[in-house]
Design an enzyme around this catalytic site. Sequence first.
Site, PDB file in Angstrom:
ATOM      1  N   ARG A   1      42.130  41.932  28.416  1.00  0.00           N
ATOM      2  CA  ARG A   1      41.324  40.959  29.167  1.00  0.00           C
ATOM      3  C   ARG A   1      39.870  41.096  28.730  1.00  0.00           C
ATOM      4  NH1 ARG A   1      43.295  39.188  34.181  1.00  0.00           N
ATOM      5  NH2 ARG A   1      41.648  37.631  34.026  1.00  0.00           N
TER       6      ARG A   1
ATOM      7  N   GLN B   1      45.681  32.769  43.599  1.00  0.00           N
ATOM      8  CA  GLN B   1      45.541  34.137  44.108  1.00  0.00           C
ATOM      9  C   GLN B   1      45.169  34.160  45.586  1.00  0.00           C
ATOM     10  OE1 GLN B   1      44.082  32.942  41.319  1.00  0.00           O
ATOM     11  NE2 GLN B   1      43.857  34.487  39.733  1.00  0.00           N
TER      12      GLN B   1
ATOM     13  N   ASP C   1      33.834  40.090  38.852  1.00  0.00           N
ATOM     14  CA  ASP C   1      34.452  40.694  37.675  1.00  0.00           C
ATOM     15  C   ASP C   1      33.424  41.284  36.733  1.00  0.00           C
ATOM     16  OD1 ASP C   1      37.626  40.071  37.246  1.00  0.00           O
ATOM     17  OD2 ASP C   1      36.680  38.653  38.611  1.00  0.00           O
TER      18      ASP C   1
ATOM     19  N   ASN D   1      32.828  35.573  38.507  1.00  0.00           N
ATOM     20  CA  ASN D   1      33.967  35.777  39.405  1.00  0.00           C
ATOM     21  C   ASN D   1      34.951  34.629  39.170  1.00  0.00           C
ATOM     22  OD1 ASN D   1      35.181  37.386  41.547  1.00  0.00           O
ATOM     23  ND2 ASN D   1      34.844  35.623  42.870  1.00  0.00           N
ATOM     24  N   LYS D   2      36.050  34.659  39.880  1.00  0.00           N
ATOM     25  CA  LYS D   2      37.109  33.668  39.686  1.00  0.00           C
ATOM     26  C   LYS D   2      36.564  32.249  39.745  1.00  0.00           C
ATOM     27  CE  LYS D   2      40.450  34.540  38.920  1.00  0.00           C
ATOM     28  NZ  LYS D   2      40.948  34.716  37.538  1.00  0.00           N
TER      29      LYS D   2
ATOM     30  N   ARG E   1      45.849  42.390  38.771  1.00  0.00           N
ATOM     31  CA  ARG E   1      44.590  41.673  38.600  1.00  0.00           C
ATOM     32  C   ARG E   1      43.633  42.176  39.671  1.00  0.00           C
ATOM     33  NH1 ARG E   1      44.495  40.462  42.964  1.00  0.00           N
ATOM     34  NH2 ARG E   1      42.603  39.294  42.602  1.00  0.00           N
ATOM     35  N   GLY E   2      42.379  41.806  39.500  1.00  0.00           N
ATOM     36  CA  GLY E   2      41.305  42.397  40.283  1.00  0.00           C
ATOM     37  C   GLY E   2      40.635  43.457  39.427  1.00  0.00           C
ATOM     38  N   ALA E   3      39.324  43.327  39.245  1.00  0.00           N
ATOM     39  CA  ALA E   3      38.630  44.178  38.277  1.00  0.00           C
ATOM     40  C   ALA E   3      38.867  45.677  38.494  1.00  0.00           C
ATOM     41  CB  ALA E   3      37.132  43.857  38.285  1.00  0.00           C
TER      42      ALA E   3
END
Length: 350
Positions: free
Chosen positions: A95, A200, A241, A251-252, A52-54
Amino acid sequence: MALNDFSIPRSVIWKDESISLLNQQNIPHVTEYLDLTTVEEVWDAIQTLKVRGAPAIGITAAFGLALAALQDSSETIEEFKLTIKKKRDYLASSRPTAVNLFWALDRLVACIADVKSINEGKTRIVQEAIQIQIEDEKVCRLIGEHALSVFNDGDRIMTICNAGSIATAKYGTALAPFYLAKEQNKELKVFACETRPVLQGSRLTTWELMQAGVDVTLITDNMAAHTIKSKNISAIIVGADRIAANGDTANKIGTFNLALLANAFNIPFYVAAPLSTFDPSIANGEQIPIEERNPKEVTELNGVQIAPEGVKVFNPAFDVTPNNLIAGIITEKGIISDNYQEEITQLFNR
């Protein structure tokens, strides 16, 4: 202290015929690298948050398409290109929000547009995927250098989710300045929000910063306001993201909360992201698709039910912070602020 004097973990390693992938589901208890050999395994790793993480998602997808290319048995170049396009669409379905995923896959498809042979196409795709990872490492260091310029020695800085080394090729985006501060013997204290529901922040950000010897303190998400006030937080920095043409940033989930708090406490709220995270085709944040994930992420904790059976759940993975709450967007080409619409356009023309 030089960067090589402490550990900066890496999440994606290309091994010619496979991908060695840090399984972020098992951190911090187990440091496990998965050996991915098929495009289906890559799709699953992206979809289930093993990666994970763009930027890391984009790199992993690129290597996944490289695997598909190497394993393809097409007999004509036309058939090969069609297969690559289908595999691209398949990986893109893993995703919906992180624009780096589509950016990396489209870049690989574009790089074979003029190839005349299948072998040339396979070689070019692999080389392009490797180049994406190399470029991301350089980009992250530049972002870190620009971000470090807005912080002072002794600052206390809050972040959410994980926009660090394991979310990119190396260094990270929002966490990059902390690695570079360590290298330059500057003292920055990090306060990491746990980032419910998948944690996370508590599992990943604290783990990787502790690996590097960075001063990090963990808080729960609902402690943010009190922490800003009682611990004299100087600024907030987050990753992204997807960033719309006007600077609205996805973003998250929980990021928007922090932006509102930063505004209330009159401290700067920064977004750190590479140009590959910008999506000029989307005018504003209202057009950014927001992924909704499995309700069990909210109703269960480590497989244990913590909510009543059958309760309704709303589980968006991201929220959107409007541009007026953002003090600056930190990119590899510098920091932009104020008129984001105009400055984002200029970024792509530099």
